[in-house]
Scaffold this active site. Sequence first.
Site, PDB file in Angstrom:
ATOM      1  N   ASP A   1      -6.290  46.508 -23.327  1.00 35.06           N
ATOM      2  CA  ASP A   1      -5.213  45.392 -22.761  1.00 35.06           C
ATOM      3  C   ASP A   1      -4.287  44.831 -23.707  1.00 35.06           C
ATOM      4  OD1 ASP A   1      -7.003  45.573 -20.519  1.00 35.06           O
ATOM      5  OD2 ASP A   1      -8.254  44.017 -20.984  1.00 35.06           O
ATOM      6  N   TYR A   2      -3.370  43.974 -23.159  1.00 43.60           N
ATOM      7  CA  TYR A   2      -2.242  43.287 -23.932  1.00 43.60           C
ATOM      8  C   TYR A   2      -2.880  42.459 -25.038  1.00 43.60           C
ATOM      9  CZ  TYR A   2       2.011  40.290 -24.583  1.00 43.60           C
ATOM     10  OH  TYR A   2       3.291  39.768 -25.150  1.00 43.60           O
TER      11      TYR A   2
END
Length: 237
Positions: A101-102
Site C-alpha cells: 500500500d501507499y
Amino acid sequence: MRLNKYLADCGVASRRACDKLIAEGAVRVNGKPATLGTDVNEAKDSVTVNGRRVTLAKKHYYLMLHKPKGYVTTVSDELGRKTVMDLVNIKARVYPVGRLDYDTEGLLLLTSDGQLSNALTRPSSEVPKTYIARVSGQLSDADINRLRNGVMIDGKQTLPAIVSVAEKDAHHTRLQITITEGRNRQIKKMLEAVGSEVEFLKRVSIGDLRLGGLSRGKYRFLTDREVQYLKSLGGIK
Ligand code: URA
C-alpha cells in the site's frame, strides 16, 4: 562469437557437447551446415539445431527495494503520485512483484522476469510474507489467537498466520505477522477484524529473503543464490 559458445549461451548444451552437435552436422547458420570454426554474429545470424531456431536467453533483472511510505507500487499513477519506479534507476524494464500500500514500507521485489513474478504472486503459491505492524491499543490473547487461526475478511476466512507480540505498552502493540496469502490490504483488514487500527506497517521478509539493513528508498540487485531461492519458492525449476 564462437558458435559453440553461442550455442552454450542459448542453453543448448555444454560447449563440448555443442562441438559434437556441430561435428554431427546438426547445426546450421543461415541455412548452411556449420563447421567447428564457424563464428556467428548474434544480432544477425539465424542458428538452428536439428532444424529448430535457437536464440540467446533474455537476461533478467531481479532487485529488492526498501519501499518508503508515500510511494505507489505501480509503474505510473493517474493521480501523479510518486511511484516506486522513481526510486529505481536502471535501464532494464522491471516491474513490482505484487504490491504494498501507499502508506506501507519495506521489502518490495522488482523484476523483468514475468514467470517468477506470476509464480510468487498467484494465490496458490502461499509464499510466506512477514510484516511488522504497530497497532493502537492492546490486543487480548484471544484476539492474537483469532489472528493466528483465521479471521473473516471480505467474506472469506484468512489462512492460518504466525503472530507474535514483539512489544507493547499501554497505548500500542507491535506485532510480527507472517501470512501466506496476498489479499488486498490483508494485514490492515485482519487487524480491523479484531478491533485494532494499523498505525505503521512494514514488510520485513519474503520467505527467507530479508530486507536486512537496506536503507529506506534504496535498492540492491539480488544474488544468483537469492534468485534461485525465490524460483524454488515459486515452484520454478
Ligand atoms: N497488508 C496490508 O494491509 N497492506 C500492505 O501493504 C501489505 C499487506
